[in-house]
Design a protein around this motif. Structure first.
Motif, PDB file in Angstrom:
ATOM      1  N   ASP A   1       1.064  -1.262   0.040  1.00  0.00           N
ATOM      2  CA  ASP A   1       0.124   0.004   0.023  1.00  0.00           C
ATOM      3  C   ASP A   1       1.017   1.271  -0.010  1.00  0.00           C
ATOM      4  OD1 ASP A   1      -2.500  -1.419   0.094  1.00  0.00           O
ATOM      5  OD2 ASP A   1      -2.561  -1.381   1.976  1.00  0.00           O
ATOM      6  N   SER A   2       2.212   1.040   0.602  1.00  0.00           N
ATOM      7  CA  SER A   2       2.880   2.510   0.959  1.00  0.00           C
ATOM      8  C   SER A   2       3.907   2.630  -0.072  1.00  0.00           C
ATOM      9  CB  SER A   2       3.376   2.530   2.339  1.00  0.00           C
ATOM     10  OG  SER A   2       2.327   2.157   3.273  1.00  0.00           O
ATOM     11  N   PHE A   3       4.358   1.505  -0.581  1.00  0.00           N
ATOM     12  CA  PHE A   3       5.541   1.617  -1.514  1.00  0.00           C
ATOM     13  C   PHE A   3       5.493   0.928  -2.727  1.00  0.00           C
ATOM     14  CE2 PHE A   3       6.945   1.853   3.179  1.00  0.00           C
ATOM     15  CZ  PHE A   3       7.300   3.212   3.205  1.00  0.00           C
ATOM     16  N   SER A   4       4.227   1.000  -3.395  1.00  0.00           N
ATOM     17  CA  SER A   4       4.026   0.170  -4.662  1.00  0.00           C
ATOM     18  C   SER A   4       5.112   0.890  -5.695  1.00  0.00           C
ATOM     19  CB  SER A   4       2.270   0.199  -4.869  1.00  0.00           C
ATOM     20  OG  SER A   4       2.042   1.642  -5.285  1.00  0.00           O
ATOM     21  N   ASP A   5       5.333   1.971  -5.751  1.00  0.00           N
ATOM     22  CA  ASP A   5       6.011   2.513  -6.718  1.00  0.00           C
ATOM     23  C   ASP A   5       7.724   2.186  -6.843  1.00  0.00           C
ATOM     24  OD1 ASP A   5       6.362   4.063  -4.270  1.00  0.00           O
ATOM     25  OD2 ASP A   5       6.954   5.757  -5.433  1.00  0.00           O
TER      26      ASP A   5
END
Length: 329
Positions: free
Chosen positions: A185-189
């Motif tokens: 959720d927080s670091f999908s990129d």
């Protein structure tokens, strides 16, 4: 035959007769049960669930296996608990194993001691079907299981990050998987996730856990339990994980009511025995009788069956397990 978790997961579609799964890893149990339920649904197989509260419940299980509904040609039955069949029901089991037709019996027990696995019940299933140990020993096996979870949600970790994750979650696969979901959720990129992202994620989600919810309910602290439930829902905790903890505690309370002298055999740890005993004193037999229906309704709502709201039913479970009415906090 004996199977481990990964062997069992790969053989779900070809499973026959009866499987008995046991272990202390909720993530592995959830994954295996989900795989079975998806398979049964895709094949149009009717599913029924039984909670073992006393040894007589086994007779209902075998009666169900012998009486298909008008709309079903196959039946899958889940049996949850920790009560072995008596001599009469063991004969029914052995008879069923010789000719299961197209039906399937899935028995879900908590982790069993080696001596228990030598009983006639376990031996009958091992000889004619499958006994599945839901365990993951050692960092390498745990990492292999969690890497599959990471692939499902589309994230990759560095070698150092995997080592950190396994070490800091102290062999708790469910907690580690929750961290992976938070990372997604927080670091999908990010192409790869390293230790700094892990540290931030764990810090963000460290306020409450599903196990804190179970403890608050057992203590009868409804205000704290509702606070934790709301936090878990708002932070995106998966409803099946919340449900698993609540139904596990309720099942243990029901079993303790039936077998007050067998607390340790039921899987209740010594340091938590007084917590369960005190919780049991809050309930009348009439209250306990309502739990099975509420658990079934919640399970169905989480799966999208029926019109009830899963969050509302989880709140009702929290209130029931806390031993208080819904607006009493």
């Amino acid at each position: 035959m004996k199977l481990d978790y990964q062997q069992a997961l790969s053989r779900v579609t070809e499973a026959q007769g009866a499987w008995l799964v046991h272990g202390g890893e909720p993530l592995l149990e959830q994954n295996l049960l989900s795989a079975f339920r998806e398979h049964w649904q895709s094949q149009g197989i009717e599913r029924q669930r039984f909670e073992l509260q006393n040894v007589q419940d086994w007779k209902q299980v075998f009666a169900a296996l012998n009486s298909l509904s008008l709309f079903s040609s196959q039946l899958a039955i889940e049996v949850h608990g920790n009560i072995k069949p008596d001599a009469q029901s063991l004969k029914l089991l052995k008879s069923y194993l010789q000719d299961p037709m197209d039906n399937f019996l899935l028995i879900v027990f908590p982790k069993q001691e080696s001596q228990s696995l030598k009983s006639a019940f376990f031996q009958a299933i091992e000889a004619n079907a499958a006994v599945v140990a839901l365990s993951a020993y050692g960092a390498q096996q745990q990492q292999r299981i969690l890497q599959i979870e990471a692939e499902k949600i589309g994230i990759r970790l560095t070698t150092q990050a995997w080592q950190w994750l396994i070490f800091n979650h102290e062999n708790n696969l469910l907690s580690a998987r929750n961290t992976l979901l938070e990372l997604a959720d927080s670091f999908s990129d990010l192409a790869q996730i390293d230790i700094p992202e892990l540290e931030q994620s764990v810090q963000d989600q460290s306020r409450f856990s599903t196990f804190d919810l179970g403890d608050a309910c057992l203590k009868g602290d409804l205000a704290q339990a509702v606070k934790i439930l709301n936090f878990l829902i708002e932070s995106g905790e998966a409803s099946p994980l919340i449900f698993w903890v609540l139904q596990k505690e309720m099942r243990l309370i029901l079993q303790l009511f039936e077998q007050p002298q067998n607390a340790l055999q039921l899987g209740i740890w010594k340091n938590k025995l007084s917590l369960y005993q005190n919780a049991l004193r809050r309930f009348t037999p009439q209250q306990l009788l309502t739990w099975s229906d509420l658990l079934l309704r919640t399970d169905q709502a989480i799966k999208g069956l029926g019109d009830e709201n899963p969050d509302d039913l989880l709140l009702q479970l929290v209130c029931a397990l806390s031993g208080k009415k819904i607006f009493e906090h």
